[in-house]
Design an enzyme around this catalytic site. Sequence first.
Site, PDB file in Angstrom:
ATOM      1  N   SER A 150     168.323  30.248 -33.265  1.00 22.16           N
ATOM      2  CA  SER A 150     167.888  30.950 -34.688  1.00 22.16           C
ATOM      3  C   SER A 150     166.520  31.167 -34.781  1.00 22.16           C
ATOM      4  O   SER A 150     165.163  31.237 -35.254  1.00 22.16           O
ATOM      5  CB  SER A 150     168.168  29.706 -35.507  1.00 22.16           C
ATOM      6  OG  SER A 150     168.899  29.119 -36.193  1.00 22.16           O
ATOM      7  N   ARG A 165     159.936  36.104 -30.485  1.00 23.74           N
ATOM      8  CA  ARG A 165     158.630  35.135 -30.273  1.00 23.74           C
ATOM      9  C   ARG A 165     159.277  34.527 -30.214  1.00 23.74           C
ATOM     10  O   ARG A 165     160.541  34.014 -31.666  1.00 23.74           O
ATOM     11  CB  ARG A 165     158.031  36.314 -31.303  1.00 23.74           C
ATOM     12  CG  ARG A 165     157.805  35.974 -32.591  1.00 23.74           C
ATOM     13  CD  ARG A 165     157.713  36.738 -33.848  1.00 23.74           C
ATOM     14  NE  ARG A 165     157.480  36.581 -34.777  1.00 23.74           N
ATOM     15  CZ  ARG A 165     158.337  37.680 -35.244  1.00 23.74           C
ATOM     16  NH1 ARG A 165     159.064  38.513 -35.024  1.00 23.74           N
ATOM     17  NH2 ARG A 165     158.180  37.481 -36.612  1.00 23.74           N
ATOM     18  N   ASP A 203     171.368  30.962 -38.149  1.00 23.46           N
ATOM     19  CA  ASP A 203     171.545  30.066 -38.645  1.00 23.46           C
ATOM     20  C   ASP A 203     171.647  30.623 -39.894  1.00 23.46           C
ATOM     21  O   ASP A 203     172.606  30.690 -40.556  1.00 23.46           O
ATOM     22  CB  ASP A 203     170.903  29.096 -38.507  1.00 23.46           C
ATOM     23  CG  ASP A 203     169.334  29.490 -38.528  1.00 23.46           C
ATOM     24  OD1 ASP A 203     169.062  30.175 -38.908  1.00 23.46           O
ATOM     25  OD2 ASP A 203     168.527  28.386 -38.877  1.00 23.46           O
TER      26      ASP A 203
END
Length: 461
Positions: A150, A165, A203
């Site tokens: 996620s 990132r 997610d």
Amino acid sequence: MTVGDESYGNVPPAVAVEVEMIKNSFSVDKDTLRKITGHFASQLEKGLASYDSEIPMNVTWVTGYPNGKESGSYITVDMGGTNLRVCQVVLTEEPGGHNVAQEKFKLPDNVRGGSADELWGFIADSLDAFLRKYTVKRQSEKLPMAFTFSYPVTQNNIRHGILQRWTKGFDVSGVEGYDVIEQLEQVLQRKNLPVTIVALVNDTTGTLIAGAYKDPEIKIGCIFSTGCNAAYMEDVDSIPKISKSGLRPGTEIAINTEYGAFDNSHHVLPRTQFDHTVDKESTRPGQQTYEKMVAGHYVGELMRLMLVHLHKRAGMFSQSDCSKLNCNNAFDSKILAAIDEDNTESHTGIRDILKRFNIDPTPYELEVCAILAETICTRAARLYACGIAAICQKKRIQRCHVGVDGSMFSNYSKFRKRAAATLREILNWPDGSEDQILLCPAEDGSSIGAALIAALSLRSD
């Protein structure tokens, strides 16, 4: 609060003035909400057109919804925040049927801020422990596995993802800019684990798919917990950046917005001195601006910073040792929510929380804490509603259900009510009418949703 207001226990003037300033700086009126939402919607459009936009609008390559006939056994591994969750999900023959065995493994701080080898090694060892505990047979044909990861990734296909990132306080070296599936698969193969990764899942996308599996009216999947994010289905013809993908016109494909990065350029969100400090002291300054004003990983820290400010600037807690209050992230979202939810007249719950920090509060200090928690959480709920409203505006959705997963939503009734009320303000529903966009608790996105996405990926092969 006003100076000398008896209902606040005769708050000292210096404290009252500072609290009033904080309340005013955290207030977000209807006009500001609508301005934020309009800019938000335009940034969603830009993200569909370009790979270098503020909101990434990551294409997940999950096409279409499940039909209820999916079946089979799948391993799911969910790396989302504090814990790693490993599951075996069996989708049974009857429509919507499933069985789940699961185990949680706490991600140690040294792994969250360590090296790539440490991270993937921890995940592989946890998966191995799960397979042994649940005696999953090591058969010649490997079990399909969905990896719920996620964090913002760029995907060329559903079995690939380059980390853009880290977010949520993670800072693992040697992963940004690399394909996380390739890195994890190398470790799984080295340890000879009987799985093969068939899908990389966010997610939010898992929540969208799992939610729609149970409730066809769900059109948006949202996470509100450690972080804040949303996913929805977009027509491929409305995604210029993948115009050469070869997908059939009219195909619906899930978009993981990664909209926690909204307004990193600081155009519309009303940031305060406390927001600036949270950003400055985070692992990634300048990134995830919206998330840092809304999500669970940060809102507790806003409360701590306010209390430290009032202690130093106005003499609050002057009779207590506040050294524990000076530790970064000493307040988490559970503490903040508990303070906001304490409806007792004497604020016994707040008193018990402050005693953990060696603070023996006076009646006015308890009341100030209650006001600050309400101030932070109200702003978070109102800004959170802007993201949902922006997707609805962009997609011209008049009525739908939004499946929301995450402890900050499911365990926090005041937040849900505030967010719902704010949607009414932004979308200007008539007084007395029923809510057109319903925020609904959703679960199992990282297990059932991930298994369903694995099944869909195998079906599309």
